[in-house]
Design a protein around this motif. Structure first.
Motif, PDB file in Angstrom:
ATOM      1  N   ARG A 136       0.848  -1.186   0.000  1.00 33.85           N
ATOM      2  CA  ARG A 136       0.000   0.000   0.000  1.00 33.85           C
ATOM      3  C   ARG A 136       0.888   1.241   0.000  1.00 33.85           C
ATOM      4  NH1 ARG A 136      -3.200  -3.386  -0.824  1.00 33.85           N
ATOM      5  NH2 ARG A 136      -5.290  -3.703   0.052  1.00 33.85           N
ATOM      6  N   ASP A 137       0.390   2.319  -0.599  1.00 29.65           N
ATOM      7  CA  ASP A 137       1.134   3.572  -0.678  1.00 29.65           C
ATOM      8  C   ASP A 137       0.995   4.323   0.640  1.00 29.65           C
ATOM      9  OD1 ASP A 137       2.351   5.949  -1.373  1.00 29.65           O
ATOM     10  OD2 ASP A 137       0.694   6.643  -2.639  1.00 29.65           O
ATOM     11  N   ILE A 138       2.051   4.355   1.433  1.00 25.54           N
ATOM     12  CA  ILE A 138       1.976   5.005   2.740  1.00 25.54           C
ATOM     13  C   ILE A 138       2.689   6.355   2.780  1.00 25.54           C
ATOM     14  CG2 ILE A 138       1.592   2.924   4.101  1.00 25.54           C
ATOM     15  CD1 ILE A 138       4.530   2.725   4.622  1.00 25.54           C
ATOM     16  N   ASN A 139       3.407   6.729   1.700  1.00 25.22           N
ATOM     17  CA  ASN A 139       4.039   8.054   1.681  1.00 25.22           C
ATOM     18  C   ASN A 139       3.394   8.992   0.662  1.00 25.22           C
ATOM     19  OD1 ASN A 139       5.031   6.977  -0.685  1.00 25.22           O
ATOM     20  ND2 ASN A 139       7.195   7.088  -0.099  1.00 25.22           N
TER      21      ASN A 139
ATOM     22  N   GLY B 195       1.934   7.913  -4.825  1.00 22.64           N
ATOM     23  CA  GLY B 195       1.255   7.192  -5.892  1.00 22.64           C
ATOM     24  C   GLY B 195       1.816   5.825  -6.191  1.00 22.64           C
ATOM     25  N   ARG B 196       2.774   5.359  -5.393  1.00 24.20           N
ATOM     26  CA  ARG B 196       3.379   4.039  -5.605  1.00 24.20           C
ATOM     27  C   ARG B 196       3.336   3.260  -4.290  1.00 24.20           C
ATOM     28  NH1 ARG B 196       6.303   7.763  -8.594  1.00 24.20           N
ATOM     29  NH2 ARG B 196       7.730   8.226  -6.899  1.00 24.20           N
ATOM     30  N   ALA B 197       2.887   2.016  -4.378  1.00 24.09           N
ATOM     31  CA  ALA B 197       2.724   1.204  -3.169  1.00 24.09           C
ATOM     32  C   ALA B 197       4.066   0.836  -2.570  1.00 24.09           C
ATOM     33  CB  ALA B 197       1.930  -0.060  -3.497  1.00 24.09           C
TER      34      ALA B 197
ATOM     35  N   THR C  31       8.905   2.590  -6.423  1.00 29.32           N
ATOM     36  CA  THR C  31       9.402   3.575  -7.382  1.00 29.32           C
ATOM     37  C   THR C  31       8.828   3.231  -8.754  1.00 29.32           C
ATOM     38  OG1 THR C  31      11.375   2.378  -8.157  1.00 29.32           O
ATOM     39  CG2 THR C  31      11.580   3.607  -6.088  1.00 29.32           C
ATOM     40  N   THR C  32       9.065   4.076  -9.738  1.00 31.53           N
ATOM     41  CA  THR C  32       8.545   3.813 -11.083  1.00 31.53           C
ATOM     42  C   THR C  32       9.113   2.545 -11.684  1.00 31.53           C
ATOM     43  OG1 THR C  32      10.251   5.277 -11.992  1.00 31.53           O
ATOM     44  CG2 THR C  32       8.076   6.236 -11.570  1.00 31.53           C
ATOM     45  N   SER C  33      10.258   2.084 -11.187  1.00 30.46           N
ATOM     46  CA  SER C  33      10.870   0.864 -11.729  1.00 30.46           C
ATOM     47  C   SER C  33      10.654  -0.350 -10.838  1.00 30.46           C
ATOM     48  CB  SER C  33      12.379   1.080 -11.942  1.00 30.46           C
ATOM     49  OG  SER C  33      13.020   1.430 -10.728  1.00 30.46           O
TER      50      SER C  33
ATOM     51  N   SER D 263      16.536   1.795  -1.054  1.00 24.14           N
ATOM     52  CA  SER D 263      16.902   3.140  -0.615  1.00 24.14           C
ATOM     53  C   SER D 263      15.880   3.639   0.405  1.00 24.14           C
ATOM     54  CB  SER D 263      16.952   4.084  -1.816  1.00 24.14           C
ATOM     55  OG  SER D 263      17.251   5.404  -1.413  1.00 24.14           O
ATOM     56  N   SER D 264      16.368   4.137   1.528  1.00 26.01           N
ATOM     57  CA  SER D 264      15.510   4.629   2.620  1.00 26.01           C
ATOM     58  C   SER D 264      14.650   3.529   3.230  1.00 26.01           C
ATOM     59  CB  SER D 264      14.611   5.783   2.140  1.00 26.01           C
ATOM     60  OG  SER D 264      15.384   6.862   1.658  1.00 26.01           O
TER      61      SER D 264
END
Length: 474
Positions: free
Chosen positions: A406-409, A412-414, A441-443, A448-449
């Motif tokens: 699910r997208d928590i930040n 628009g990306r889960a 991410t889009t990929s 990262s993070s």
């Protein structure tokens, strides 16, 4: 992993709950898992195995989630009905939705072993969200009849009857109940007009989705068929069509053991629109089908879910890993759009995968959705030896034993939440449990993070076999 102090956690929880001086509050977002209405989805974690059970809610933000913005909820929390008892398993299943219609998501928690005087075991507790979430109390529902034992084994919140408003649905061992719109009451439980469950079926859970062209949602019921001696003889997967009319009149068996789909467990059933055709698709994991486990995708359509689907193993072309006995590939599954391209992706846990010579470390695979359905092109694999993933690959961690996409930040990306029930956190610990979040991410997913946290970050005492993050909210 870092050990927090109780003072820090309590101060953060009070601030999150709105007990400090509040800032101006915007209109609630209406998201099904946004408990405080700030526009970010929140992450609810069930830990039912210790002390009666706990649900930990981490509040989403532009920077993701952190124990510094969290609150723990038990049956001993002020305003929450009931009393925390060791056998309750409060948090054995967790979901959410705007039950009372105020625009804020409410927390829905199953405790299938709750002991209720004069009734079969089991309960469902709803804790109200709001601008000051979880400070307005809640309500508890118990078994409506003497036959409804195991009440709260599963719950979902979706539009059952096609009128555009959500309904709370609760399953027990061999019963299905639903409630009208608004705050549910103990005497408001409704049984289907038509009895539909086959003899001997014992349900573990329920998943809602728009699987067909009917008005409202459909509901996938999963569990086992049990013999007269009480032992499970086969696993079971059934589909109840929603919409106006006689609830229960349209029901079909999708699979039992030996058929495509095979064994299903409560955490290994998920739904989402993989091919972006407007219908949800069903993903079921089966760690016992095939050499090292598998999962099956059934694509939704106007006519409803098919009885069979496409099954994948680690021997399928493009799927990372090697199909080895005992991997438990498919022990957990989750569906969500990690890339933000409009196609839902599928995460699959192999919680007994060996890594770098260590046994049962665990691994998670992400496969991407597309216009023709699930693809193995560009698949990803993550474990605790993957660069950027906090922690170390150790025997018996079982990374990937629970999953949520699910997208928590709010980008628009889960984001992928991963549980590892066997992670040992403190010296001499045993199955303390821990959770990770990898960002979308889009990929695809990235380390990262990446963040990680465990029970000590929320001021829980060390309890052997706690298995923190054994359950993520659906």
């Amino acid at each position: 992993m870092r050990i927090s102090t109780y003072a820090v956690v309590v101060a953060a929880a009070l601030a999150v709950a709105g007990l400090s001086a509040p800032a101006a509050v915007a209109a609630p977002s209406g998201l099904s898992d946004d408990f405080n209405g700030d526009g970010y989805r929140d992450l609810a974690i069930g830990t039912p195995k210790a002390g009666g059970g706990t649900v930990t809610v981490l509040f989403g933000s532009a920077s993701g989630v952190s124990p510094a913005r969290s609150v723990n909820i038990t049956q001993n929390t002020p305003g929450v009905p009931g009393t925390s008892e060791s056998v309750d398993q409060f948090g054995a299943n967790v979901t959410s939705g705007d039950v009372n219609g105020d625009g804020y998501a409410d927390l829905i928690v199953g405790a299938p072993y709750e002991q209720v005087a004069g009734k079969p075991g089991g309960s469902v507790t709803i804790v109200w969200g709001g601008a000051k979430p979880f400070t307005s109390g809640g309500t508890v529902l118990t078994a409506p009849t003497a036959e409804a034992y195991g009440f709260g084994s599963g719950a979902a919140f979706a539009d059952l009857d096609g009128d555009g408003a959500g309904n709370l649905v609760v399953v027990g061992a061999d019963t299905f109940w639903w409630y009208g719109e608004g705050k549910p009451t103990q005497d408001g439980a409704l049984a289907p007009e038509v009895g539909f469950l086959p003899e001997g079926v014992r349900l573990d859970g329920v998943v809602a989705g728009h699987f067909s062209g009917t008005d409202g949602s459909d509901f996938v019921l999963h569990g086992q068929r049990v013999a007269s001696d009480g032992f499970s003889t086969s696993s079971y997967l059934g589909l109840l069509r929603g919409g106006p009319g006689d609830i229960g009149s349209s029901y079909s068996v999708l699979a039992e053991s030996g058929a495509a789909g095979g064994t299903v467990w409560s955490r290994a059933v998920a739904a989402g629109d993989i091919n972006h055709d407007g219908y949800d698709d069903l993903v079921t994991g089966n760690e016992n089908l095939g050499k090292g486990g598998s999962f099956t995708v059934r694509y939704g359509r106007a006519a409803g879910l098919p009885a069979t689907g496409r099954t994948y193993t680690q021997a399928s072309p493009g799927v990372p890993g090697t199909d080895e006995s005992g991997d438990d590939f498919g022990a957990a599954v989750a569906v969500g759009d990690a890339t933000g391209d409009g196609y839902a992706d599928v995460a699959v846990g192999a919680s007994y995968e060996d890594v770098d010579g260590h046994r049962n470390v665990g691994d998670v695979v992400l496969l991407k959705g597309g216009s023709t359905g699930l693809t193995t092109s560009g698949a990803q694999s993550f474990h605790q030896a993957t660069p950027g993933v906090p922690g170390a690959a150790e025997a018996g961690d079982h990374f990937g034993s629970s999953l949520r996409l699910r997208d928590i930040n709010g980008n628009g990306r889960a984001d992928l939440a991963v549980g590892a029930f066997g992670e040992d956190v403190v010296p001499g610990g045993y199955d303390d449990g821990a959770a990770w979040v990898l960002r979308g991410t889009t990929s695809g997913l990235t380390t990262s993070s990446a963040t990680a946290f465990n029970a000590t970050d929320f001021a829980f005492p060390v309890v052997e076999g706690r298995k923190f993050a054994d359950v993520f909210a659906r």
